[in-house]
Design a protein around this motif. Structure first.
Motif: not given
Length: 454
Positions: A280-284, A422-424, A430-431, A447-450
Motif C-alpha cells: 500500500h504505497p507509500p506506506k512501509q 526480514i526487513d519488514s 507492528a511486525h 509513509d515512505r518513498p518508493r
C-alpha cells in the motif's frame, strides 16, 4: 527412534529447504525441547484458540541450521506463556474409541490431552500413515469432517501436520491430529461446498490462480463483501455475503492427476505473489498476517505429493482445497491491488546480508513466535519448486502455458521477497499488517518513498 510419544531428531531430519548443516548437539537439544512442549503444553496457549507455535518455530530453526543455543533461547521466549495440557478425569478415551461417540468431543479444547493420548495409541498400534488414511483420507463422512477441520484455524492444523510428516516425527503428527479435532468445521463446510459446486459445473475451462485473482478483484460484490468489523472476514464476509460469487471462481481452478505437479507449483507461486505484492504505497512494506498463513502452509505440498501411502486422488483433493481457500483468503481482505513492481523494484535494507544465508541468520535472532522465519523458509521453497518446474517445462517445450501466466514470481524476485520479509519485521511499527485491503490496516504505518518515486 521417533515414536508417537517421543520426539527424536537426527542430523538427517532437516526438512526440504537446506541452508546450513546440523549438529548432533542441536538435534539432541531440539528433540529435548520439543519433547518438553509435547509432554507439558496445550496446543492452544489460551482458551480463545490462539495457537502454540513452538513445534513450528523450533523445527524451522533446526531445519535451517540454527545452533542449539539459539533454538533454546527462542524456546524459552515462547514457553513461558503456554498453558498446561491436562487430561480430563472423565472416561473420554474409552468413548473416543467408540466410533458412535467420537464426534461428541470435537471442537472442545478441554479435551486436547485426551485426543493426544488417543492418537498416540492409534499410531502406536497402526502406524501414522494408516491412521491418516483411516481417519482423515478415507473419503467417508468422518474422514471428510476431519479433513475439513485440517484447513481450519487459518491452516494451523495443516501446518502442524506438514511439519510432523516433513521431519519424520509421529509425535508431532499426533499433536496435529489432536489439534484438528479442536477446530470447528465451517471452513470444511465451505470447501466441500466449493468441491460440490465445481463438480456440478463440470467445467473443463481451468484458469490459473493469477487470472482468477484479477477477476475476483474486478467483481465488486465479492471484492468488497468483507467488512472491517467482521469477526472472521472469510466466514462473516465472503461466505455470508458473497458465497455464490466466490464459488463461481473456485470452480474455475481445477487440479487433476495429470497436472498435479504443475498446479502445486502454481499454488505455491501464486500465494507468495499475492502476499508479497499486496502493498500500500507509500506506506512501509509490510506483509499481511493472514495471507502469510497461505504461504507458510504451501511449503508442505511437495512433501504431501511425495508420500507413497497417500493416494493420487487424495493428493489432488488436498491441493484443490488449498487453492479454494487461497482464493477465498485473497477476497477476504478486500482483494487489494497486486503491485508486482513492489517486488521487482525492492531494495534490501541490508545489502551485505541480503542472500538467503544472511536472511536466515537474521531470522534466527529475531524475537517472535516463528511466523517470520517460517515465511522466509516457505518463500525459499517457492524458489526451489519454481526453478525445478521451469526447468522441467523447458525440457518438454511448455514455455507459455505451463510457466507463464500461472507463475508470476521468477528469478531475482525470490530473493527480494525474502528481504521484504526480514526487513519488514525488523522495521518500525507492528511486525505484520492485518487485512491489507482495508485502509484501516495501514493507519499505524509510516509513509515512505518508493524507488519509483525518487
Amino acid at each position: 527412534m521417533a515414536t508417537s510419544s517421543k520426539v527424536h531428531l537426527t542430523i538427517n531430519d532437516t526438512g526440504i529447504v537446506k541452508s546450513k548443516s546440523q549438529t548432533p548437539e542441536s538435534a539432541a537439544k531440539t528433540s529435548e525441547l520439543l519433547q518438553e512442549n509435547h509432554d507439558n503444553h496445550h496446543v492452544f496457549y489460551n482458551k480463545d484458540g490462539y495457537h502454540n507455535h513452538i513445534a513450528h518455530h523450533l523445527l524451522t530453526l533446526y531445519g535451517l541450521g540454527a545452533p542449539a543455543e539459539v533454538i533454546e533461547q527462542r524456546y524459552k521466549e515462547n514457553a513461558n506463556y503456554q498453558r498446561p495440557a491436562v487430561q480430563s478425569k472423565e472416561r473420554v478415551l474409552e468413548d473416543m474409541s467408540n466410533s458412535e461417540n467420537f464426534e461428541k468431543y470435537l471442537n472442545k479444547e478441554k479435551y486436547y490431552r485426551d485426543y493426544l493420548v488417543f492418537w498416540q495409541n492409534e499410531i502406536e498400534k497402526k502406524g501414522w500413515e494408516n491412521v491418516l488414511n483411516e481417519y482423515v483420507f478415507a473419503g467417508d463422512e468422518r474422514g471428510d469432517d476431519l479433513l475439513g477441520r485440517l484447513y481450519g484455524g487459518f491452516l494451523h492444523p495443516l501446518i502442524h501436520l506438514g511439519f510432523g510428516i516433513e521431519f519424520h516425527q509421529p509425535a508431532i503428527i499426533a499433536e496435529a491430529l489432536a489439534q484438528i479435532c479442536l477446530h470447528d468445521n465451517w471452513t470444511g463446510n465451505f470447501l466441500r461446498a466449493a468441491e460440490k459446486d465445481s463438480k456440478s459445473r463440470n467445467s473443463t475451462n481451468s484458469k490459473t490462480i493469477p487470472e482468477l485473482l484479477d477477476e475476483i478483484r474486478a467483481n465488486k460484490k465479492l471484492s468488497t463483501a468483507a467488512e472491517w468489523s467482521d469477526g472472521n472476514k472469510v466466514r462473516d464476509g465472503i461466505i455470508a455475503r458473497a458465497s455464490d460469487e466466490m464459488l463461481k471462481y473456485t470452480s474455475q481452478w481445477t487440479v487433476t492427476p495429470e497436472n498435479l505437479e504443475q498446479k502445486t507449483a502454481e499454488m505455491i507461486n501464486s500465494c507468495i505473489y499475492y502476499t508479497a505484492a499486496a502493498q500500500h504505497p507509500p506506506k512501509q512494506v509490510k506483509i499481511d498476517f493472514y495471507y502469510m498463513h497461505c504461504v507458510n502452509s504451501s511449503i508442505f505440498f511437495p512433501t504431501f505429493n511425495a508420500q507413497p501411502w497417500l493416494s493420487t486422488a487424495n493428493k489432488v483433493r488436498l491441493l484443490q482445497w488449498k487453492g479454494y481457500l487461497d482464493l477465498a483468503m485473497y477476497a477476504s481482505r478486500r482483494s487489494p491491488p497486486l503491485l508486482l513492481s513492489e517486488i521487482t523494484d525492492y531494495t534490501p535494507a541490508k545489502p551485505k546480508e541480503a542472500d538467503w544465508s544472511g536472511i536466515f541468520t537474521r531470522l534466527w535472532n529475531f524475537l517472535d513466535d516463528g511466523h517470520a522465519i517460517k515465511l522466509a523458509r516457505a518463500v525459499r521453497n517457492g524458489e526451489l519448486v519454481g526453478e525445478a518446474w521451469e526447468e522441467k517445462a523447458r525440457k518438454v517445450g511448455k514455455e507459455n502455458g505451463a510457466v507463464g501466466d500461472g507463475m508470476k514470481v521468477k528469478g531475482k524476485m525470490w530473493g527480494k521477497i525474502g528481504n521484504m520479509v526480514i526487513d519488514s519485521v525488523e522495521d518500525t511499527g507492528a511486525h505484520w499488517a492485518r487485512s491489507v485491503g482495508f485502509e484501516e490496516a495501514w493507519v499505524e504505518y509510516e509513509d515512505r518513498p518508493r524507488k519509483s518515486q525518487l
